[in-house]
Design a protein around this motif. Sequence first.
Motif, mmCIF file in Angstrom:
data_model
loop_
_atom_site.group_PDB
_atom_site.id
_atom_site.type_symbol
_atom_site.label_atom_id
_atom_site.label_comp_id
_atom_site.label_asym_id
_atom_site.label_seq_id
_atom_site.Cartn_x
_atom_site.Cartn_y
_atom_site.Cartn_z
ATOM 1 N N PRO A 40 18.396 15.874 -8.508
ATOM 2 C CA PRO A 40 17.349 16.878 -8.716
ATOM 3 C C PRO A 40 15.959 16.236 -8.665
ATOM 4 O O PRO A 40 15.784 15.083 -9.068
ATOM 5 C CB PRO A 40 17.641 17.423 -10.112
ATOM 6 N N ASN A 42 12.489 16.599 -10.239
ATOM 7 C CA ASN A 42 11.838 17.170 -11.411
ATOM 8 C C ASN A 42 10.927 16.093 -11.999
ATOM 9 O O ASN A 42 10.864 14.985 -11.442
ATOM 10 C CB ASN A 42 12.888 17.669 -12.412
ATOM 11 N N ARG A 44 11.254 13.974 -14.164
ATOM 12 C CA ARG A 44 11.953 12.713 -14.440
ATOM 13 C C ARG A 44 11.833 11.730 -13.266
ATOM 14 O O ARG A 44 11.843 10.520 -13.465
ATOM 15 C CB ARG A 44 13.422 13.009 -14.723
ATOM 16 N N HIS A 46 9.314 12.085 -10.766
ATOM 17 C CA HIS A 46 7.992 12.237 -10.148
ATOM 18 C C HIS A 46 7.152 10.968 -10.313
ATOM 19 O O HIS A 46 7.303 10.230 -11.269
ATOM 20 C CB HIS A 46 7.211 13.383 -10.799
ATOM 21 N N GLU A 95 9.867 19.675 -6.113
ATOM 22 C CA GLU A 95 10.930 20.237 -6.942
ATOM 23 C C GLU A 95 12.115 20.597 -6.067
ATOM 24 O O GLU A 95 12.019 20.605 -4.840
ATOM 25 C CB GLU A 95 10.432 21.484 -7.689
ATOM 26 N N THR A 97 16.116 19.878 -4.952
ATOM 27 C CA THR A 97 17.187 18.885 -4.887
ATOM 28 C C THR A 97 17.070 18.122 -3.580
ATOM 29 O O THR A 97 16.694 18.693 -2.554
ATOM 30 C CB THR A 97 18.570 19.583 -4.949
#
Length: 140
Positions: A40, A42, A44, A46, A95, A97
Amino acid sequence: MFDKEAVIKLCNDLSKNTLMTTLEIEYIDAGEDFLTAKMPVNPRVHQPMGLLHGGASVALAESVGSAASIMFVNPEKQEVRGIEISANHLRSKREGTVYATARIIHKGRSLHLWEIRIVDEEDRLISLCKLTNMVLPRKS
């Protein structure tokens, strides 16, 4: 005979309590010459500008390429070590996947060369990576 479900389960089991868990990398598909994982995108993973960090992409690429080499060795007698990785980041992602598929380019007795394509949900190329793995005898 190739057992796709067993390969996916082994890769996910080996990833528990590792960087792959932290980055939420999950192995989702396998074939005789490829392995695919998803991650993913997100906060975390970036970088400060809110985009997918290149290092997270490289971690995904090395994870899937190293796990893919396990398909070609005897894990009771051999270990795999990544010795070189290169990456070209071609598109940004905020954002959603990303999906990384490692495909074998060269399968030698002691070296494996992989091409890893990281794409988004619409199959647009995000990063193109190359990974070289060394196959070593397992130490007792």
